[in-house]
Motif scaffolding. Structure first.
Motif, PDB file in Angstrom:
ATOM      1  N   UNK A  22      30.950  46.650  53.762  1.00 55.34           N
ATOM      2  CA  UNK A  22      29.582  46.785  54.260  1.00 55.34           C
ATOM      3  C   UNK A  22      28.763  45.509  54.083  1.00 55.34           C
ATOM      4  N   UNK A  23      29.300  44.505  53.403  1.00 56.98           N
ATOM      5  CA  UNK A  23      28.578  43.261  53.142  1.00 56.98           C
ATOM      6  C   UNK A  23      28.748  42.308  54.326  1.00 56.98           C
ATOM      7  N   UNK A  24      28.190  42.670  55.472  1.00 53.59           N
ATOM      8  CA  UNK A  24      28.402  41.873  56.679  1.00 53.59           C
ATOM      9  C   UNK A  24      27.817  40.465  56.563  1.00 53.59           C
ATOM     10  N   UNK A  25      26.687  40.323  55.881  1.00 53.11           N
ATOM     11  CA  UNK A  25      26.118  38.992  55.683  1.00 53.11           C
ATOM     12  C   UNK A  25      27.033  38.143  54.817  1.00 53.11           C
ATOM     13  N   UNK A  26      27.571  38.738  53.765  1.00 53.55           N
ATOM     14  CA  UNK A  26      28.493  38.027  52.888  1.00 53.55           C
ATOM     15  C   UNK A  26      29.772  37.655  53.631  1.00 53.55           C
ATOM     16  N   UNK A  27      30.353  38.605  54.345  1.00 54.49           N
ATOM     17  CA  UNK A  27      31.599  38.339  55.058  1.00 54.49           C
ATOM     18  C   UNK A  27      31.393  37.286  56.143  1.00 54.49           C
ATOM     19  N   UNK A  28      30.186  37.252  56.698  1.00 52.66           N
ATOM     20  CA  UNK A  28      29.887  36.260  57.718  1.00 52.66           C
ATOM     21  C   UNK A  28      29.836  34.847  57.173  1.00 52.66           C
ATOM     22  N   UNK A  29      29.681  34.712  55.856  1.00 54.32           N
ATOM     23  CA  UNK A  29      29.665  33.381  55.239  1.00 54.32           C
ATOM     24  C   UNK A  29      31.063  32.944  54.812  1.00 54.32           C
ATOM     25  N   UNK A  30      32.071  33.730  55.217  1.00 55.74           N
ATOM     26  CA  UNK A  30      33.479  33.396  54.981  1.00 55.74           C
ATOM     27  C   UNK A  30      33.822  33.173  53.506  1.00 55.74           C
ATOM     28  N   UNK A  31      33.586  34.165  52.674  1.00 54.11           N
ATOM     29  CA  UNK A  31      33.984  34.015  51.273  1.00 54.11           C
ATOM     30  C   UNK A  31      35.506  34.100  51.140  1.00 54.11           C
ATOM     31  N   UNK A  32      36.003  33.641  50.024  1.00 52.39           N
ATOM     32  CA  UNK A  32      37.419  33.820  49.701  1.00 52.39           C
ATOM     33  C   UNK A  32      37.549  35.105  48.895  1.00 52.39           C
ATOM     34  N   UNK A  33      38.210  36.105  49.461  1.00 53.12           N
ATOM     35  CA  UNK A  33      38.386  37.390  48.794  1.00 53.12           C
ATOM     36  C   UNK A  33      39.858  37.546  48.420  1.00 53.12           C
ATOM     37  N   UNK A  34      40.106  37.763  47.161  1.00 51.98           N
ATOM     38  CA  UNK A  34      41.481  37.948  46.700  1.00 51.98           C
ATOM     39  C   UNK A  34      41.613  39.328  46.080  1.00 51.98           C
ATOM     40  N   UNK A  35      42.493  40.139  46.664  1.00 49.98           N
ATOM     41  CA  UNK A  35      42.792  41.466  46.133  1.00 49.98           C
ATOM     42  C   UNK A  35      43.888  41.334  45.078  1.00 49.98           C
ATOM     43  N   UNK A  36      43.685  41.991  43.959  1.00 48.23           N
ATOM     44  CA  UNK A  36      44.657  41.933  42.871  1.00 48.23           C
ATOM     45  C   UNK A  36      45.097  43.342  42.507  1.00 48.23           C
ATOM     46  N   UNK A  37      46.393  43.580  42.552  1.00 48.74           N
ATOM     47  CA  UNK A  37      46.950  44.840  42.072  1.00 48.74           C
ATOM     48  C   UNK A  37      47.825  44.552  40.860  1.00 48.74           C
ATOM     49  N   UNK A  38      47.502  45.229  39.767  1.00 45.88           N
ATOM     50  CA  UNK A  38      48.258  45.039  38.532  1.00 45.88           C
ATOM     51  C   UNK A  38      49.180  46.227  38.322  1.00 45.88           C
ATOM     52  N   UNK A  39      50.462  45.957  38.215  1.00 47.26           N
ATOM     53  CA  UNK A  39      51.470  46.981  37.975  1.00 47.26           C
ATOM     54  C   UNK A  39      51.815  47.049  36.491  1.00 47.26           C
ATOM     55  N   UNK A  40      51.986  48.289  36.000  1.00 46.36           N
ATOM     56  CA  UNK A  40      52.462  48.453  34.630  1.00 46.36           C
ATOM     57  C   UNK A  40      53.941  48.088  34.565  1.00 46.36           C
ATOM     58  N   UNK A  41      54.367  47.316  33.590  1.00 46.75           N
ATOM     59  CA  UNK A  41      55.778  46.931  33.511  1.00 46.75           C
ATOM     60  C   UNK A  41      56.674  48.132  33.234  1.00 46.75           C
ATOM     61  N   UNK A  42      57.834  48.163  33.891  1.00 42.09           N
ATOM     62  CA  UNK A  42      58.822  49.201  33.629  1.00 42.09           C
ATOM     63  C   UNK A  42      59.431  49.003  32.242  1.00 42.09           C
ATOM     64  N   UNK A  43      59.991  50.050  31.659  1.00 40.76           N
ATOM     65  CA  UNK A  43      60.644  49.902  30.355  1.00 40.76           C
ATOM     66  C   UNK A  43      61.732  48.827  30.397  1.00 40.76           C
ATOM     67  N   UNK A  44      61.909  48.143  29.271  1.00 40.03           N
ATOM     68  CA  UNK A  44      62.854  47.029  29.203  1.00 40.03           C
ATOM     69  C   UNK A  44      64.258  47.452  29.608  1.00 40.03           C
ATOM     70  N   UNK A  45      64.679  48.653  29.225  1.00 43.28           N
ATOM     71  CA  UNK A  45      66.029  49.102  29.565  1.00 43.28           C
ATOM     72  C   UNK A  45      66.203  49.224  31.068  1.00 43.28           C
ATOM     73  N   UNK A  46      65.200  49.795  31.732  1.00 47.85           N
ATOM     74  CA  UNK A  46      65.269  49.935  33.187  1.00 47.85           C
ATOM     75  C   UNK A  46      65.307  48.570  33.857  1.00 47.85           C
ATOM     76  N   UNK A  47      64.551  47.613  33.321  1.00 44.72           N
ATOM     77  CA  UNK A  47      64.543  46.260  33.896  1.00 44.72           C
ATOM     78  C   UNK A  47      65.927  45.624  33.820  1.00 44.72           C
ATOM     79  N   UNK A  48      66.595  45.835  32.688  1.00 39.07           N
ATOM     80  CA  UNK A  48      67.932  45.251  32.534  1.00 39.07           C
ATOM     81  C   UNK A  48      68.935  45.877  33.498  1.00 39.07           C
TER      82      UNK A  48
END
Length: 297
Positions: A22-48
């Motif tokens: 909804x921030x059309x004025x902000x988006x019109x000024x071409x900001x740099x928007x970075x989406x970040x998704x943080x995943x919980x690490x799987x158990x060490x055994x599963x990773x191996x």
């Protein structure tokens, strides 16, 4: 303007994305928007067992489930996407440092019976450690409008001035038709008493004296801010309230249906990871209005 937006699969993330869209004025000024998704690490055994390549694909697939609907909400706005694995607060802070974020926008989910007093653990940790301003969207959808009603709480300190400077410098965040309120809460000198010769409590100040003291206190806090607004070509309605700052600002925000409250603050000792300054904490307890917290050393 570089904006970091931590997102997950929760309804609160949708509120955050709708707010940004909804921030059309902000988006019109071409900001740099970075989406970040943080995943919980799987158990060490599963990773191996699955191996590094398969593990990386798994995290990417899980993040894609979050990024895909986010792209639809942002309707083609140019964004970057980043996946991280680990502690959410640590990952958010690292991403903010990597991109040189000017702002972090995130949602908060209150926890348990005292959810009104404290933010969620992740947003709490981010506020405690972030050196850049943070917008915290609360447990309900904010009003979607590009011309926000913004209250800036000031108290005559450097924290209030920092909040004003940030709001004026990044006014596009609030929309072309932004309406600013400068809010200052003065003391209730009417409660001051002194004993007479018989030991009875008598008012020590007349109504006129109380009004004069409150006027002086208000001017001391607000007068230095007027040239800042004038230089920026912005107007602001000055609001003088009386009483407890947290209570009065919360009541004013509700009555005037403010869209955002901007505050300057700093951490408090070893508890800074758990709560903000007393006024910010009180507002968080009483109000569902989104908060923009500007940290000042």
């Amino acid at each position: 303007m570089k904006i970091l937006v931590p997102i997950d699969a929760s309804p609160q993330t949708e509120y955050t994305l709708e707010f940004l869209a909804s921030r059309t004025t902000l988006l019109g000024s071409n900001p740099t928007i970075e989406l970040l998704n943080v995943q919980q690490p799987l158990p060490a055994r599963a990773c191996r067992l699955v191996g590094q390549e398969a593990l990386a694909r798994y995290y990417e697939d899980e993040s894609e489930k979050v990024f895909e609907p986010a792209r639809l909400v942002l309707k083609g706005a140019p964004v970057k996407e980043r996946t991280a694995v680990g502690d959410p607060v640590e990952c958010i802070m690292q991403a903010a440092q990597d991109i040189g974020a000017d702002l972090i926008v995130m949602s908060s989910r209150g926890q348990g019976a005292i959810k009104g007093l404290f933010f969620g653990s992740v947003s709490n940790g981010v506020l405690a450690r972030s050196t850049c301003p943070v917008v915290i969207l609360r447990d309900h959808m904010p009003r979607i409008n590009d011309a926000l009603r913004v209250g800036i709480a000031v108290d005559g300190s450097k924290y209030g001035r920092a909040a004003v400077r940030y709001a004026l410098r990044h006014a596009s965040l609030f929309g072309a038709g932004v309406y600013f309120y400068i809010i200052n809460v003065v003391s209730d000198y009417a409660g001051a008493v002194m004993p007479d010769m018989a030991g009875m409590a008598l008012p020590s100040l007349s109504e006129e004296e109380v009004a004069e003291l409150q006027k002086e206190e208000f001017e001391e806090a607000v007068a230095p801010l007027r040239p800042m607004f004038a230089k920026a070509g912005r107007r602001a309605k000055e609001i003088c309230l009386v009483g407890n700052p947290g209570d009065e600002i919360s009541n004013f925000a509700k009555k005037r249906k403010l869209d955002l409250i901007v505050m300057g603050t700093h951490g408090y000792g070893r508890f800074k990871a758990a709560l903000l300054g007393s006024t910010a904490t009180r507002i968080a307890a009483l109000s569902d209005v989104p908060l923009l917290i500007v940290r000042t050393a």
